[in-house]
Design a protein around this motif. Structure first.
Motif, short mmCIF file in Angstrom:
data_model
loop_
_atom_site.label_atom_id
_atom_site.label_comp_id
_atom_site.label_asym_id
_atom_site.label_seq_id
_atom_site.Cartn_x
_atom_site.Cartn_y
_atom_site.Cartn_z
N GLU A 1 -9.83 3.85 5.93
CA GLU A 1 -9.15 2.67 5.37
C GLU A 1 -10.10 1.97 4.41
O GLU A 1 -11.26 1.71 4.74
CB GLU A 1 -8.74 1.74 6.49
CG GLU A 1 -7.83 0.60 6.05
CD GLU A 1 -7.39 -0.24 7.22
OE1 GLU A 1 -8.15 -1.15 7.60
OE2 GLU A 1 -6.30 0.01 7.78
N CYS B 1 0.84 -1.22 0.00
CA CYS B 1 0.00 0.00 0.00
C CYS B 1 0.86 1.24 0.00
O CYS B 1 1.92 1.27 0.62
CB CYS B 1 -0.91 0.03 1.23
SG CYS B 1 -2.17 -1.24 1.21
N THR B 2 0.32 2.26 -0.65
CA THR B 2 0.89 3.59 -0.52
C THR B 2 -0.16 4.43 0.20
O THR B 2 -1.19 4.80 -0.38
CB THR B 2 1.20 4.20 -1.90
OG1 THR B 2 2.14 3.35 -2.55
CG2 THR B 2 1.76 5.61 -1.74
N HIS B 3 -0.02 4.70 1.52
CA HIS B 3 -1.04 5.39 2.34
C HIS B 3 -1.04 6.88 2.08
O HIS B 3 0.02 7.51 2.04
CB HIS B 3 -0.78 5.12 3.83
CG HIS B 3 -0.89 3.68 4.19
ND1 HIS B 3 -2.07 2.98 4.17
CD2 HIS B 3 0.07 2.78 4.57
CE1 HIS B 3 -1.86 1.74 4.52
NE2 HIS B 3 -0.55 1.58 4.77
N CYS C 1 -2.70 9.08 4.11
CA CYS C 1 -2.76 9.81 5.38
C CYS C 1 -2.25 8.91 6.48
O CYS C 1 -2.16 7.69 6.32
CB CYS C 1 -4.18 10.28 5.68
SG CYS C 1 -5.42 8.99 5.58
N ASP C 2 -1.93 9.51 7.60
CA ASP C 2 -1.29 8.76 8.68
C ASP C 2 -2.28 8.02 9.56
O ASP C 2 -2.08 6.86 9.89
CB ASP C 2 -0.44 9.71 9.53
CG ASP C 2 0.73 10.26 8.74
OD1 ASP C 2 1.22 9.55 7.85
OD2 ASP C 2 1.15 11.40 9.03
N ASN C 3 -3.35 8.74 10.01
CA ASN C 3 -4.27 8.15 10.99
C ASN C 3 -5.72 8.24 10.49
O ASN C 3 -6.14 9.24 9.91
CB ASN C 3 -4.16 8.88 12.33
CG ASN C 3 -2.77 8.75 12.92
OD1 ASN C 3 -2.27 7.65 13.14
ND2 ASN C 3 -2.13 9.90 13.16
N CYS D 1 -5.74 -0.03 2.81
CA CYS D 1 -4.94 1.15 2.51
C CYS D 1 -5.71 2.40 2.93
O CYS D 1 -6.93 2.48 2.75
CB CYS D 1 -4.61 1.21 1.02
SG CYS D 1 -3.60 -0.19 0.48
N ARG D 2 -5.05 3.38 3.49
CA ARG D 2 -5.69 4.60 3.96
C ARG D 2 -5.76 5.62 2.83
O ARG D 2 -4.76 5.86 2.12
CB ARG D 2 -4.91 5.19 5.15
CG ARG D 2 -5.01 4.30 6.40
CD ARG D 2 -4.36 4.95 7.60
NE ARG D 2 -2.91 5.05 7.49
CZ ARG D 2 -2.06 4.07 7.79
NH1 ARG D 2 -2.53 2.89 8.21
NH2 ARG D 2 -0.75 4.24 7.68
N GLU D 3 -6.96 6.23 2.67
CA GLU D 3 -7.17 7.20 1.63
C GLU D 3 -7.86 8.44 2.22
O GLU D 3 -8.46 8.37 3.29
CB GLU D 3 -8.02 6.62 0.51
CG GLU D 3 -9.36 6.10 0.97
CD GLU D 3 -10.11 5.38 -0.13
OE1 GLU D 3 -9.47 5.01 -1.13
OE2 GLU D 3 -11.34 5.18 0.02
N CYS E 1 -9.95 10.80 6.82
CA CYS E 1 -9.00 9.72 6.54
C CYS E 1 -9.66 8.41 6.93
O CYS E 1 -10.02 8.21 8.09
CB CYS E 1 -7.69 9.92 7.31
SG CYS E 1 -6.47 8.59 7.04
#
Length: 560
Positions: free
Chosen positions: A91, A70-72, A74-76, A96-98, A89
């Motif tokens: 998952e 994954c390329t996230h 955002c962090d949280n 993966c976070r978007e 933000c």
């Protein structure tokens, strides 16, 4: 050569743990061009089998390594709100976070989310000042005194176009308003005729209605009674008197007049009275009212003392007067003895027409007559009246019929209540109750269930088994059934004065319409019989007479 299956089995048996360890997976994933340390010395084909093993079956699901990377964005996971932008933000299904974002129409609410503002939903929120409500203008601030302010359509403020502003009344132009008023920015003015003075100290422009130097904003002090120059805050009499009703009707009464006595808690009081919320007028004790309608009434009285202090809580007495006036419709009837059994003065039978009039449904009571005496409008009855309850307030005595009154007493009372004595023709017409063929008011026979009299079975129309009085004295008025015109005790209990002079032969020359009796005479007609009269005296046609000053078992029934 080692068999494929044998080699695989032996590798699985001896090296499964090493092959499936996290370190092994890490070596395989991160250094695919190198031989993992855990597999050195193993044939390349076996190494491939190991990889297949880990992917398909040998490794537990929790131990499998990820192939996708994954390329996230955002962090949280969560959301933040800054100015008018909400950033979220989250998952996705692959873990993966978007990031997504949206614009907040009403900005942020301070809890990392968009503010929700709906003008017109009756909820004041966000930057709203109001939301659809209406307020009295006087509730907004001190600038307005009347009208209603409606919330503006954009909920930003109130529309005060219908509000009436306060007017600063400043006669001397010092920027201060008149005493006790509001609206001037600099406050009240105790002396609005002096631009250099607007405080109470030294002010000579006090409100002093009675000229004693005391009043509102006066140097000498306040005035508890500004209508009397001898009464002010430093005097001893600033207390109003208490008013008390001593006597008078209460509850339900069947009299058309009422008399009240009252007093106050101080000496030298004066009084004002009113009936049924009418105007206050000067009065004194006792206070009487006559001709009362059959309805609920309220009597009130208030006292003022010598210092003109007025009782602010008047004394009151509620009572209900049952209607005592019965309508008697006009008509014609045969007057006299139609049964040919009476005295000669009951003949000849002749047709008489009387106009519509009213008659008291019951005989005048002891209590009602005593009220007339107390009011100074009637003379006292004979001394024997006390034996029949006059002057007593116990039991039914106030409701028993008054007796031992003269003809003049009867005239006095009827005049006091706005009436008169009935004529002899009116009395007989009313007693018959609309019937021309009846011997008595309620039929052709008599007994003690129909009237209070002296039973005498000697007469064939008396059905009592033996002679004697039914009761032996008077009883409360209305104790027996009325006739068909609603008249109670029209015979028996007490006899009744009528207007006419007695004339033995008057029927031979009587007027045919509203006869008034002879023009003069010595005796006045008495009708109806009393508690001690025999059956013959109770007949509708019976005529009895007495001198006007007689005081026997004779009472009163008025007409008008």
């Amino acid at each position: 050569m080692t068999n494929y299956a044998s080699a695989t089995g032996r590798f699985q048996q001896h090296n499964a743990d090493a092959a499936c360890s996290p370190a092994c997976r890490s070596d395989i994933r991160n250094q695919p061009d190198r031989t993992p340390s855990c597999e050195r010395g193993v044939h390349w084909m076996l190494r491939m089998l190991l990889l297949i093993c880990c992917l398909l079956s040998a490794c537990s699901p929790s131990s499998r390594f990820q192939i996708d990377v994954c390329t996230h964005a955002c962090d949280n996971v969560g959301q933040t709100c800054s100015e008018n932008t909400l950033t979220i933000c989250r998952e996705n299904a692959q873990g993966c976070r978007e990031v997504t974002s949206e614009t907040c129409e009403f900005g942020c609410d301070g809890a990392e989310r968009c503010a929700v503002v709906a003008c017109g939903n009756s909820v004041v929120d966000g930057d709203e000042v109001c939301d659809g409500d209406t307020l009295p203008c006087s509730d907004l601030d001190s600038v307005y005194v009347s009208g209603e302010a409606l919330c503006k359509s954009d909920c930003s403020a109130y529309d005060v176009s219908s509000c009436t502003p306060l007017v600063c009344t400043d006669a001397d132009g010092d920027g201060h308003d008149v005493f006790h008023a509001t609206g001037c920015p600099s406050g009240s003015d105790y002396c609005d005729n002096d631009p250099n003075n607007y405080t109470q100290n030294g002010c000579t422009n006090c409100v002093d209605n009675d000229g004693d130097g005391y009043g509102t904003a006066c140097d000498l002090g306040t005035d508890c009674n500004d209508a009397n120059p001898s009464v002010f805050a430093t005097t001893s009499d600033c207390t109003p008197p208490d008013t008390n009703i001593l006597s008078g009707p209460a509850g339900v009464t069947d009299i058309s007049s009422a008399t009240f006595t009252f007093t106050c808690s101080e000496t030298g009081c004066t009084y004002e009275c009113r009936l049924d919320n009418g105007s206050w007028s000067s009065c004194s004790s006792p206070k009487s009212y006559v001709g009362l309608a059959g309805q609920q009434h309220l009597f009130e009285v208030r006292a003022s003392d010598a210092a003109l202090n007025v009782d602010a809580t008047p004394a009151s007495r509620a009572f209900t007067s049952v209607s005592v006036w019965q309508l008697i419709p006009g008509g014609s009837f045969s007057m006299g003895d139609g049964f040919s059994e009476g005295d000669a003065d009951e003949l000849p039978v002749h047709t008489v027409t009387v106009s519509t009039f009213q008659m008291m449904s019951k005989e005048v009571t002891n209590g009602a007559y005593e009220a007339c005496v107390n009011a100074g409008a009637c003379g006292a009855p004979g001394s024997g009246a006390a034996s029949f309850g006059y002057g007593s307030t116990t039991g039914t005595n106030p409701w028993r019929p008054v007796l031992q009154v003269t003809w003049n007493n009867a005239v006095e009372y009827c005049s006091w209540v706005g009436g008169r004595l009935p004529t002899e023709a009116e009395w007989e017409y009313a007693a018959r109750g609309g019937h021309t063929d009846r011997r008595f008011p309620n039929g052709n026979t008599m007994n003690c269930s129909l009237a209070n009299y002296f039973g005498q079975p000697f007469y064939p129309y008396d059905t009592e088994p033996s002679a004697g009085t039914c009761v032996g004295t008077t009883v409360r008025v209305g104790s027996y059934a009325p006739n068909d015109y609603g008249l109670y005790d029209i015979t028996g209990n007490v006899a009744e004065w009528v207007f006419d002079w007695y004339g033995a032969n008057y029927y031979s020359s009587s007027a045919t319409t509203n006869p008034q009796g002879p023009a003069s005479g010595t005796n006045r007609i008495v009708r109806g019989g009393d508690w001690n009269a025999n059956t013959f005296r109770l007949r509708n046609a019976e005529r009895t007479w007495a001198t006007p000053g007689s005081q026997g078992n004779i009472g009163i029934r008025c007409a008008r």
